[in-house]
Write an enzyme that holds these catalytic residues in place. Structure first.
Site, PDB file in Angstrom:
ATOM      1  N   HIS A 173       0.773  -1.306  -0.055  1.00  0.00           N
ATOM      2  CA  HIS A 173      -0.065  -0.034  -0.083  1.00  0.00           C
ATOM      3  C   HIS A 173       0.871   1.269   0.071  1.00  0.00           C
ATOM      4  O   HIS A 173       1.768   1.541   1.020  1.00  0.00           O
ATOM      5  CB  HIS A 173      -0.927   0.038   1.117  1.00  0.00           C
ATOM      6  CG  HIS A 173      -2.154  -0.980   1.017  1.00  0.00           C
ATOM      7  ND1 HIS A 173      -3.178  -0.685   1.765  1.00  0.00           N
ATOM      8  CD2 HIS A 173      -2.162  -2.100   0.379  1.00  0.00           C
ATOM      9  CE1 HIS A 173      -4.220  -1.785   1.463  1.00  0.00           C
ATOM     10  NE2 HIS A 173      -3.433  -2.290   0.562  1.00  0.00           N
ATOM     11  N   TYR A 220      -9.376   5.434   7.229  1.00  0.00           N
ATOM     12  CA  TYR A 220      -9.664   5.714   8.374  1.00  0.00           C
ATOM     13  C   TYR A 220     -10.529   6.908   8.566  1.00  0.00           C
ATOM     14  O   TYR A 220     -10.454   7.586   7.783  1.00  0.00           O
ATOM     15  CB  TYR A 220      -8.534   6.280   9.253  1.00  0.00           C
ATOM     16  CG  TYR A 220      -7.180   5.069   9.675  1.00  0.00           C
ATOM     17  CD1 TYR A 220      -7.229   4.443  10.812  1.00  0.00           C
ATOM     18  CD2 TYR A 220      -6.147   4.955   8.450  1.00  0.00           C
ATOM     19  CE1 TYR A 220      -6.071   3.846  10.978  1.00  0.00           C
ATOM     20  CE2 TYR A 220      -5.452   4.022   8.854  1.00  0.00           C
ATOM     21  CZ  TYR A 220      -5.051   3.544  10.011  1.00  0.00           C
ATOM     22  OH  TYR A 220      -4.065   2.563  10.261  1.00  0.00           O
ATOM     23  N   PRO A 227      -4.352   0.704  18.771  1.00  0.00           N
ATOM     24  CA  PRO A 227      -3.836   0.151  17.518  1.00  0.00           C
ATOM     25  C   PRO A 227      -4.159   1.191  16.429  1.00  0.00           C
ATOM     26  O   PRO A 227      -3.774   0.756  15.366  1.00  0.00           O
ATOM     27  CB  PRO A 227      -5.062  -1.000  17.464  1.00  0.00           C
ATOM     28  CG  PRO A 227      -6.149  -0.752  18.355  1.00  0.00           C
ATOM     29  CD  PRO A 227      -5.641   0.183  19.321  1.00  0.00           C
ATOM     30  N   LYS A 268       0.980  -0.066  15.112  1.00  0.00           N
ATOM     31  CA  LYS A 268       2.342   0.154  15.631  1.00  0.00           C
ATOM     32  C   LYS A 268       2.695  -1.095  16.293  1.00  0.00           C
ATOM     33  O   LYS A 268       3.967  -1.509  16.464  1.00  0.00           O
ATOM     34  CB  LYS A 268       2.708   1.323  16.254  1.00  0.00           C
ATOM     35  CG  LYS A 268       2.756   2.410  15.415  1.00  0.00           C
ATOM     36  CD  LYS A 268       3.961   2.737  14.472  1.00  0.00           C
ATOM     37  CE  LYS A 268       3.743   3.421  13.484  1.00  0.00           C
ATOM     38  NZ  LYS A 268       4.075   2.954  12.073  1.00  0.00           N
ATOM     39  N   TYR A 281       3.855   6.567   9.893  1.00  0.00           N
ATOM     40  CA  TYR A 281       3.023   5.527   9.523  1.00  0.00           C
ATOM     41  C   TYR A 281       4.143   4.540   8.494  1.00  0.00           C
ATOM     42  O   TYR A 281       3.795   3.317   9.157  1.00  0.00           O
ATOM     43  CB  TYR A 281       1.833   5.911   8.532  1.00  0.00           C
ATOM     44  CG  TYR A 281       0.916   4.745   8.656  1.00  0.00           C
ATOM     45  CD1 TYR A 281      -0.140   5.144   9.257  1.00  0.00           C
ATOM     46  CD2 TYR A 281       0.738   3.583   7.632  1.00  0.00           C
ATOM     47  CE1 TYR A 281      -1.437   3.975   9.213  1.00  0.00           C
ATOM     48  CE2 TYR A 281       0.052   2.770   7.829  1.00  0.00           C
ATOM     49  CZ  TYR A 281      -1.115   2.859   8.415  1.00  0.00           C
ATOM     50  OH  TYR A 281      -2.270   1.872   8.449  1.00  0.00           O
TER      51      TYR A 281
HETATM   52  P1  FAD Z   1       2.188 -11.487  21.687  1.00  0.00           P
HETATM   53  O1  FAD Z   1       1.589 -11.670  20.175  1.00  0.00           O
HETATM   54  O2  FAD Z   1       0.949 -11.215  22.538  1.00  0.00           O
HETATM   55  O3  FAD Z   1       2.847 -13.010  21.917  1.00  0.00           O
HETATM   56  C1  FAD Z   1       3.115 -13.323  23.244  1.00  0.00           C
HETATM   57  C2  FAD Z   1       3.026 -14.749  23.263  1.00  0.00           C
HETATM   58  O4  FAD Z   1       3.522 -15.255  24.549  1.00  0.00           O
HETATM   59  C3  FAD Z   1       1.720 -15.458  22.977  1.00  0.00           C
HETATM   60  O5  FAD Z   1       1.902 -16.398  21.834  1.00  0.00           O
HETATM   61  C4  FAD Z   1       1.321 -15.825  24.509  1.00  0.00           C
HETATM   62  O6  FAD Z   1       0.425 -17.013  24.255  1.00  0.00           O
HETATM   63  C5  FAD Z   1       2.629 -16.322  24.681  1.00  0.00           C
HETATM   64  N1  FAD Z   1       2.664 -16.261  26.578  1.00  0.00           N
HETATM   65  C6  FAD Z   1       2.028 -15.515  27.232  1.00  0.00           C
HETATM   66  N2  FAD Z   1       2.520 -16.015  28.560  1.00  0.00           N
HETATM   67  C7  FAD Z   1       3.139 -17.119  28.372  1.00  0.00           C
HETATM   68  C8  FAD Z   1       3.896 -17.711  29.542  1.00  0.00           C
HETATM   69  N3  FAD Z   1       3.461 -17.613  30.832  1.00  0.00           N
HETATM   70  N4  FAD Z   1       4.571 -18.960  29.072  1.00  0.00           N
HETATM   71  C9  FAD Z   1       4.999 -19.148  27.625  1.00  0.00           C
HETATM   72  N5  FAD Z   1       4.366 -18.146  26.714  1.00  0.00           N
HETATM   73  C10 FAD Z   1       3.477 -17.277  27.107  1.00  0.00           C
HETATM   74  N6  FAD Z   1      -1.553  -4.300  16.485  1.00  0.00           N
HETATM   75  C11 FAD Z   1      -1.533  -3.551  15.542  1.00  0.00           C
HETATM   76  O7  FAD Z   1      -0.824  -3.133  15.030  1.00  0.00           O
HETATM   77  N7  FAD Z   1      -2.903  -3.723  14.781  1.00  0.00           N
HETATM   78  C12 FAD Z   1      -4.001  -4.460  15.246  1.00  0.00           C
HETATM   79  O8  FAD Z   1      -5.248  -4.399  14.782  1.00  0.00           O
HETATM   80  C13 FAD Z   1      -3.859  -5.243  16.595  1.00  0.00           C
HETATM   81  N8  FAD Z   1      -4.843  -5.970  16.972  1.00  0.00           N
HETATM   82  C14 FAD Z   1      -4.694  -6.400  18.274  1.00  0.00           C
HETATM   83  C15 FAD Z   1      -5.688  -7.247  18.786  1.00  0.00           C
HETATM   84  C16 FAD Z   1      -5.527  -8.004  19.961  1.00  0.00           C
HETATM   85  C17 FAD Z   1      -6.741  -8.575  20.663  1.00  0.00           C
HETATM   86  C18 FAD Z   1      -4.264  -7.709  20.527  1.00  0.00           C
HETATM   87  C19 FAD Z   1      -3.976  -8.634  21.967  1.00  0.00           C
HETATM   88  C20 FAD Z   1      -3.301  -7.115  19.988  1.00  0.00           C
HETATM   89  C21 FAD Z   1      -3.527  -6.500  18.840  1.00  0.00           C
HETATM   90  N9  FAD Z   1      -2.374  -5.522  18.235  1.00  0.00           N
HETATM   91  C22 FAD Z   1      -2.562  -5.186  17.296  1.00  0.00           C
HETATM   92  C23 FAD Z   1      -1.066  -5.617  19.011  1.00  0.00           C
HETATM   93  C24 FAD Z   1      -0.097  -6.743  18.080  1.00  0.00           C
HETATM   94  O9  FAD Z   1      -0.927  -7.667  17.912  1.00  0.00           O
HETATM   95  C25 FAD Z   1       0.903  -7.009  19.268  1.00  0.00           C
HETATM   96  O10 FAD Z   1       1.651  -5.901  19.401  1.00  0.00           O
HETATM   97  C26 FAD Z   1       1.923  -8.214  18.783  1.00  0.00           C
HETATM   98  O11 FAD Z   1       1.160  -9.415  18.751  1.00  0.00           O
HETATM   99  C27 FAD Z   1       3.059  -8.213  19.811  1.00  0.00           C
HETATM  100  O12 FAD Z   1       3.659  -9.202  19.618  1.00  0.00           O
HETATM  101  P2  FAD Z   1       4.240  -9.969  21.001  1.00  0.00           P
HETATM  102  O13 FAD Z   1       5.333 -11.080  20.323  1.00  0.00           O
HETATM  103  O14 FAD Z   1       5.177  -9.180  21.485  1.00  0.00           O
HETATM  104  O15 FAD Z   1       3.168 -10.452  21.710  1.00  0.00           O
HETATM  105  C1  DHB Z   2      -5.165  -2.945  10.886  1.00  0.00           C
HETATM  106  C2  DHB Z   2      -5.025  -2.685  12.305  1.00  0.00           C
HETATM  107  C3  DHB Z   2      -4.717  -1.489  12.600  1.00  0.00           C
HETATM  108  O1  DHB Z   2      -4.685  -1.243  13.852  1.00  0.00           O
HETATM  109  C4  DHB Z   2      -4.560  -0.467  11.569  1.00  0.00           C
HETATM  110  O2  DHB Z   2      -4.197   0.940  12.354  1.00  0.00           O
HETATM  111  C5  DHB Z   2      -4.770  -0.622  10.573  1.00  0.00           C
HETATM  112  C6  DHB Z   2      -4.972  -1.715   9.932  1.00  0.00           C
HETATM  113  C7  DHB Z   2      -5.627  -4.213  10.284  1.00  0.00           C
HETATM  114  O3  DHB Z   2      -5.856  -5.042  10.994  1.00  0.00           O
HETATM  115  O4  DHB Z   2      -5.799  -4.537   9.120  1.00  0.00           O
END
Ligand code: FAD
Ligand code: DHB
Length: 390
Positions: free
Chosen positions: A72, A200, A292, A296, A384
């Protein structure tokens, strides 16, 4: 069990770290408390900054991303029934790629399996020990047996609700928090996107976001209450509300389809400082979360992991801890800029609970100014597509 780096969590942060360490011949064991299918199927983020894309391609896990990712070059802002484009490519020379987080996770799991390095799903009762010593330990249960991993370093990649951050001694961490008085109702639908780029929207009835995952799948979000009951949102109500908030005077319509997933995502800003205690290092959501708007979260996790890999590689090559000592400050500098951007995007595009018409008109004026000013659009675009990873 003995390894150099014990990685807790197989989300994007843990899997990326394991892969980058593998490419530098550093041993790791990744442990995850959920099942493999659950981790792969979790629907979350979808927009990859150019730096995250470059990291995946350079580290050899970019084949599917190159094939299926949607590049995009810009994004739309909608208000007052009109749309205005922010031209990322023209303003910054960079783009973003729409590619689901679950696809990212799938690619890194495949790479881990190909490397034949350990990745254990469905472990339980994970605890960290002796993190201030040169021999930190991770204890866990797997198939009713107790195991202990002895390592040089522990990477806490276990997300916001993990066990690593709470293992820091009380009073050691400074936590900064911001609550937002709303949430997003997110849906995934089998419907071909009717816009080529994300939209948006700020509407009197609240925020909406039009996104996608492929030529057949649309991803949409609506501002809702933090305690919103999904049962009160039958499919027809969702489509009507999306059409109202996203529709423009030129008659643009959303393509409807079968809704395959509905979930409410809370909104919070959170930063833990420092991201290290002894030989335990936090990365990704374990240390910080952003609202979100602006996509980021996943990209910040990728940037942390790059910094941490550099620091660990430098340590194992030269014996110097300098980069490890700089890790937290280096990450947090970038994290706060992303926190600021996410807060700004969120504030500009959402009606707050206490908001009145003054605030709404001010927000419209801000969007009007933004979309009419090359300087302001460049500022949005730079943030962005992703600030530099120094
Ligand atoms: P996570 O993806 O949370 O991974 C952590 C992992 O550790 C998980 O697999 C979990 O099961 C595991 N874990 C937890 N506790 C333990 C333990 N005690 N022992 C072993 N393993 C464990 N970001 C965006 O940019 N856009 C979005 O639309 C967006 N939507 C989101 C929706 C939801 C519901 C959530 C929760 C987050 C969203 N985010 C979004 C944020 C983005 O998904 C996260 O920033 C990203 O997943 C971060 O990655 P991570 O690996 O740090 O954490
Ligand atoms: C999506 C999620 C976001 O938080 C955003 O700012 C843009 C796109 C997505 O899930 O596609």
């Amino acid at each position: 069990m003995r390894t150099q780096v014990a990685i807790i969590g197989a989300g994007p942060a843990g899997l990326m770290l394991g892969h980058l360490l593998h490419l530098s011949n550093i041993d790791s064991i990744i442990i995850e408390n959920r099942a493999k299918d659950y981790v792969i199927e979790r629907v979350r983020a979808g927009v990859l900054e150019q730096g995250t894309v470059d990291l995946m391609i350079a580290s050899g896990v970019g084949d599917r991303l190159k094939r299926d990712g949607l590049r995009h070059d810009g994004v739309w802002l909608a208000f007052n029934g009109e749309r205005h484009r922010i031209d990322f490519l023209g303003l910054t020379g960079k783009s973003v790629v729409v590619y689901g987080q679950n696809e990212v996770v799938k690619d890194f799991i495949a790479a881990r399996e190909a490397s034949e390095r350990p990745l254990h799903f469905e472990v339980s009762d994970v605890r960290v020990r002796d993190v201030e010593s040169a021999r930190p330990k991770v204890c866990l249960q797997k198939d009713d047996d107790e195991h202990e991993i002895v390592c040089d370093f522990i990477a806490g990649c276990d997300g916001f609700h993990g066990i690593c951050r709470p293992a820091f001694p009380s009073g050691f961490l400074q936590c900064y928090e911001k609550d937002y008085p709303f949430a997003w109702l997110g849906i995934l639908a089998t419907a071909p996107p009717s816009s080529e780029e994300l939209v948006y929207a700020l509407h009197e009835r609240g925020f909406a976001l039009y996104s996608m995952r492929s030529a057949r799948v649309t991803r949409l979000y609506l501002r809702c209450a933090p305690d919103e009951k999904i049962s009160e949102w039958p499919d027809d109500r969702i489509w009507e509300e999306l059409q109202t908030r996203l529709g423009t005077k030129d008659g643009w319509r959303i393509n409807r389809g079968t809704i395959t997933q509905k979930a409410v995502t809370p909104m919070r800003g959170f930063v833990a400082d420092p991201m290290r205690f002894g030989n335990l290092f936090l990365a990704g959501d374990a240390a910080h979360i952003v609202p979100p708007t602006g996509a980021k979260g996943l990209n910040l996790a990728a940037a942390d992991v790059r910094f941490l890999t550099h620091a660990l590689v430098a340590y194992y090559k030269t014996g110097s801890s300098d980069e490890l000592n700089n890790y937290s400050a280096k990450c947090l500098k970038r994290v706060w800029k992303a926190q600021r951007f996410s807060w700004w995007m969120t504030s500009m595009l959402h009606r707050f609970g206490t908001a009145n018409d003054f605030d709404y008109r001010r927000q419209i004026a801000e969007l009007d100014y933004l979309t009419g000013s090359r300087a302001a659009m460049t500022s949005l675009a730079e943030n962005y597509v992703g600030l530099p990873i120094e």
